[in-house]
Design a protein around this motif. Structure first.
Motif, mmCIF file in Angstrom:
data_model
loop_
_atom_site.group_PDB
_atom_site.id
_atom_site.type_symbol
_atom_site.label_atom_id
_atom_site.label_comp_id
_atom_site.label_asym_id
_atom_site.label_seq_id
_atom_site.Cartn_x
_atom_site.Cartn_y
_atom_site.Cartn_z
ATOM 1 N N LEU A 202 -34.012 -25.383 73.676
ATOM 2 C CA LEU A 202 -35.171 -26.269 73.757
ATOM 3 C C LEU A 202 -36.356 -25.534 74.368
ATOM 4 C CD1 LEU A 202 -36.269 -29.212 73.476
ATOM 5 C CD2 LEU A 202 -35.450 -29.596 75.817
ATOM 6 N N HIS A 203 -37.510 -25.690 73.758
ATOM 7 C CA HIS A 203 -38.788 -25.136 74.202
ATOM 8 C C HIS A 203 -38.866 -23.610 74.083
ATOM 9 C CE1 HIS A 203 -39.119 -29.048 76.742
ATOM 10 N NE2 HIS A 203 -39.508 -29.235 75.487
ATOM 11 N N THR A 204 -38.039 -23.060 73.191
ATOM 12 C CA THR A 204 -38.190 -21.644 72.858
ATOM 13 C C THR A 204 -39.580 -21.410 72.278
ATOM 14 O OG1 THR A 204 -35.829 -21.314 72.434
ATOM 15 C CG2 THR A 204 -37.347 -19.775 71.372
ATOM 16 N N ARG A 205 -40.254 -20.375 72.745
ATOM 17 C CA ARG A 205 -41.618 -20.099 72.291
ATOM 18 C C ARG A 205 -41.618 -19.641 70.829
ATOM 19 N NH1 ARG A 205 -44.668 -22.680 75.738
ATOM 20 N NH2 ARG A 205 -46.345 -21.802 74.464
ATOM 21 N N ILE A 206 -42.651 -20.049 70.110
ATOM 22 C CA ILE A 206 -42.858 -19.637 68.720
ATOM 23 C C ILE A 206 -43.977 -18.606 68.697
ATOM 24 C CG2 ILE A 206 -43.514 -20.374 66.400
ATOM 25 C CD1 ILE A 206 -42.534 -23.182 67.135
ATOM 26 N N THR A 207 -43.738 -17.502 67.999
ATOM 27 C CA THR A 207 -44.769 -16.474 67.875
ATOM 28 C C THR A 207 -45.075 -16.212 66.408
ATOM 29 O OG1 THR A 207 -43.137 -14.685 67.901
ATOM 30 C CG2 THR A 207 -44.076 -15.352 70.027
ATOM 31 N N SER A 208 -46.300 -15.800 66.164
ATOM 32 C CA SER A 208 -46.739 -15.402 64.827
ATOM 33 C C SER A 208 -47.584 -14.149 64.982
ATOM 34 C CB SER A 208 -47.558 -16.519 64.171
ATOM 35 O OG SER A 208 -48.040 -16.119 62.899
ATOM 36 N N GLU A 209 -47.163 -13.083 64.332
ATOM 37 C CA GLU A 209 -47.840 -11.790 64.444
ATOM 38 C C GLU A 209 -47.974 -11.371 65.903
ATOM 39 O OE1 GLU A 209 -51.504 -12.235 62.354
ATOM 40 O OE2 GLU A 209 -50.541 -12.249 60.380
ATOM 41 N N GLY A 210 -46.921 -11.655 66.673
ATOM 42 C CA GLY A 210 -46.877 -11.250 68.067
ATOM 43 C C GLY A 210 -47.617 -12.152 69.029
ATOM 44 N N ASP A 212 -48.350 -15.971 70.779
ATOM 45 C CA ASP A 212 -47.710 -17.244 71.102
ATOM 46 C C ASP A 212 -48.510 -18.382 70.472
ATOM 47 O OD1 ASP A 212 -46.874 -19.642 72.413
ATOM 48 O OD2 ASP A 212 -46.086 -18.450 74.056
ATOM 49 N N ILE A 213 -47.843 -19.207 69.651
ATOM 50 C CA ILE A 213 -48.560 -20.312 69.002
ATOM 51 C C ILE A 213 -47.953 -21.677 69.310
ATOM 52 C CG2 ILE A 213 -49.291 -18.808 67.121
ATOM 53 C CD1 ILE A 213 -47.254 -20.354 65.344
ATOM 54 N N GLY A 214 -46.867 -21.723 70.108
ATOM 55 C CA GLY A 214 -46.275 -23.016 70.423
ATOM 56 C C GLY A 214 -44.828 -22.889 70.845
ATOM 57 N N PHE A 215 -44.060 -23.968 70.667
ATOM 58 C CA PHE A 215 -42.652 -23.936 71.052
ATOM 59 C C PHE A 215 -41.854 -24.970 70.258
ATOM 60 C CE2 PHE A 215 -45.035 -26.460 74.174
ATOM 61 C CZ PHE A 215 -44.394 -27.688 74.115
#
Length: 253
Positions: A202-210, A212-215
């Motif tokens: 739960l609440h693992t961070r989401i990344t795009s092209e390195g 952080d864009i959310g979780f």
């Protein structure tokens, strides 16, 4: 059979000042309890989320259905605002049961979405199994401590679409910030549905092209609710060692 919602607690409000007291605090119009179940939130002075709950009326009383883990903090907050008002808050033994089929007599429709079925307050009922997490993900309905966190804004959590805020009522705590977000800005962040290649914490961070864009929030069988920056949604998104795919902020209406 699915267990009843034992993580819920029902409080009873009484006293001649109850309706005005709640009207000055909550995000929705308390007069709507005359028509059925009401969904609302209590915000902090900066407009950020504190608590969400359901309200209904019976006779001269207002009842509030909230998460058991929120009861103590919610009561402390409400008592802080009570001052000299004639308002009494007591605990009840009402049990909350929920289902999506065969509404029992006395059940009330969940105001957040027609597909969320009904809520019943009273004795313990046996109800058919419902995968509530999967249903919430499909409909875009946030849950406490999953999507609804202390630093979130209710419009990012779809409270307008879930009938949890009234923009025509008078002032309430956090109203100015909420109204400004509604009328003067375009939401840049919020919850969306997505698919994950595997389950992650739960609440693992989401990344795009390195970046952080959310979780990641609620998850069920490869589907998830995620909290993201909408403009950063791209093709190569990762959460931990899982791929995040098909991110979409549009939900079933």
């Amino acid at each position: 059979m699915q267990k009843n919602h034992t993580e819920r607690k029902v409080l009873c409000f009484s006293g001649k000042d109850v309706r005005k007291f709640l009207q000055d605090l909550i995000t929705n119009d308390i007069s709507k309890v005359e028509k059925g179940l009401l969904y609302a939130a209590l915000l902090g002075p900066q407009g950020k989320f504190l608590f969400d709950f359901f309200l209904f009326s019976k006779d001269d009383y207002i009842f509030l259905d909230c998460h058991t883990g929120s009861v103590e903090a919610l009561c402390q907050r409400l008592l802080m605002y009570r001052l000299r008002k004639d308002v009494r808050i007591t605990s009840t033994d009402l049990i909350v049961s929920c289902g999506i089929n065969d509404n029992p007599e006395g059940a009330m429709v969940d105001p957040r979405h027609p597909d969320m079925g009904w809520r019943y307050y009273g004795e313990r009922l046996d109800v058919d199994f419902v995968d509530w997490t999967a249903l919430r993900i499909r409909l875009g309905i946030p849950a406490l401590e999953k999507e609804l966190l202390a630093d979130t804004y209710i419009l990012e959590m779809r409270f307008e679409q879930l009938n949890g805020v009234d923009f025509r009522k008078g002032c309430y705590i956090g109203q100015e910030i909420t109204a400004r977000m509604k009328h003067k800005t375009e939401l840049r962040k919020g919850i969306a549905k997505a698919k994950l290649s595997k389950e992650v914490p739960l609440h693992t961070r989401i990344t795009s092209e390195g970046k952080d864009i959310g979780f990641v929030c609620s998850q069920s069988a490869g589907e998830a609710l995620v909290y993201v920056r909408y403009q950063k949604i791209g093709e190569a998104m990762i959460a931990g060692d899982a791929e995040v795919m098909e991110v979409n902020p549009d939900f079933v209406t």
